[in-house]
Write a protein that holds these residues in place. Structure first.
Motif, short mmCIF file in Angstrom:
data_model
loop_
_atom_site.label_atom_id
_atom_site.label_comp_id
_atom_site.label_asym_id
_atom_site.label_seq_id
_atom_site.Cartn_x
_atom_site.Cartn_y
_atom_site.Cartn_z
N LEU A 27 0.80 -1.24 0.25
CA LEU A 27 0.12 -0.13 0.11
C LEU A 27 0.70 1.17 -0.26
O LEU A 27 0.39 2.04 -0.65
CB LEU A 27 -0.98 -0.02 1.56
CG LEU A 27 -1.59 -0.82 1.17
CD1 LEU A 27 -3.06 -1.31 2.38
CD2 LEU A 27 -3.17 -0.87 -0.32
N CYS A 28 2.00 1.06 0.67
CA CYS A 28 2.59 2.47 0.54
C CYS A 28 3.21 2.79 -0.71
O CYS A 28 3.57 3.75 -0.90
CB CYS A 28 4.05 2.29 1.54
SG CYS A 28 3.54 2.50 3.25
N LEU A 29 4.04 1.69 -0.75
CA LEU A 29 4.67 1.55 -2.97
C LEU A 29 3.47 2.48 -3.81
O LEU A 29 3.81 2.94 -4.77
CB LEU A 29 4.94 0.37 -3.01
CG LEU A 29 5.31 -0.28 -4.26
CD1 LEU A 29 7.41 0.63 -4.07
CD2 LEU A 29 6.12 -1.58 -4.90
N ALA A 30 2.14 1.68 -3.49
CA ALA A 30 1.60 2.03 -4.64
C ALA A 30 1.31 3.70 -4.44
O ALA A 30 0.83 4.49 -4.91
CB ALA A 30 -0.10 1.80 -4.28
N ALA A 31 0.73 3.87 -3.06
CA ALA A 31 0.66 5.63 -2.46
C ALA A 31 1.89 6.28 -3.17
O ALA A 31 1.65 7.41 -3.45
CB ALA A 31 0.67 5.39 -1.60
N ALA A 32 2.86 6.14 -2.73
CA ALA A 32 4.28 6.79 -3.72
C ALA A 32 4.22 6.46 -5.16
O ALA A 32 4.58 7.72 -5.31
CB ALA A 32 5.59 5.72 -3.15
N LEU A 34 1.17 6.97 -7.30
CA LEU A 34 0.27 7.76 -6.86
C LEU A 34 0.62 9.17 -7.06
O LEU A 34 0.48 9.90 -7.72
CB LEU A 34 -1.09 7.35 -6.54
CG LEU A 34 -1.79 6.35 -7.21
CD1 LEU A 34 -2.66 5.39 -5.59
CD2 LEU A 34 -2.45 6.63 -8.61
N VAL A 35 1.81 9.29 -5.60
CA VAL A 35 1.46 10.83 -5.83
C VAL A 35 3.38 11.30 -7.06
O VAL A 35 2.74 12.57 -7.37
CB VAL A 35 2.35 11.33 -4.47
CG1 VAL A 35 3.39 11.74 -4.39
CG2 VAL A 35 1.92 10.45 -3.28
N ILE A 40 4.26 14.69 -11.76
CA ILE A 40 4.43 13.94 -13.41
C ILE A 40 3.20 15.29 -14.10
O ILE A 40 3.85 15.55 -14.80
CB ILE A 40 4.85 12.79 -14.15
CG1 ILE A 40 6.29 12.94 -13.01
CG2 ILE A 40 4.82 12.68 -15.62
CD1 ILE A 40 6.71 11.20 -13.09
N ALA A 41 2.50 14.86 -13.60
CA ALA A 41 1.43 15.61 -14.45
C ALA A 41 0.90 16.32 -14.08
O ALA A 41 0.85 17.33 -15.54
CB ALA A 41 -0.14 14.86 -14.07
#
Length: 126
Positions: A27-32, A34-35, A40-41
């Motif tokens: 979950l921490c990896l997925a959140a990182a 996404l951030v 980048i966007a």
């Protein structure tokens, strides 16, 4: 009291379990990720916006309006008005004086046409 101790004991087993640690790490990896994608966007949006502001020269605008005219989005009258307006701006940018309306246009060399005589000065072309 025994129920509380049993709940506390089962919760500490759940936290200490390797599967739970793996879930938290995922979950921490997925959140990182996404951030990072959000950053980048936002940077891409900012970069495109600054590029669009930089390329608003009269010649770039005229090229844009010509493509709109060729696509049929704007009419020929609209394009001619925009071209007239932008050609004045392009002259100012390049430092070229605008043609004065009282000065007659000179014919291109080699056409054989002679400019009219100027009776006020008595000077005629050779």
């Amino acid at each position: 009291m025994a129920a509380l101790e049993a709940t506390t004991y089962s919760f500490t087993l759940l936290i200490g379990a390797p599967k739970f640690r793996l879930l938290v790490a995922g979950l921490c990896l997925a959140a990182a990720l996404l951030v990072g994608a959000l950053v980048i966007a936002l940077v891409n949006r900012w970069r495109r916006r600054s590029e669009a502001k930089d390329d608003m020269s009269p010649s770039a605008q005229l090229a844009h309006f010509r493509s709109l005219y060729e696509a049929g989005t704007i009419s020929q009258d609209e394009f001619n008005r925009l071209r007239t307006l932008l050609s004045g701006q392009m002259r100012e940018t390049l430092g070229v004086p605008a043609p004065s309306p009282e000065t007659p246009a000179k014919p291109p060399p080699g056409t054989g046409e002679q400019p009219p005589d100027n009776p006020e000065t008595g000077i005629r072309p050779a």
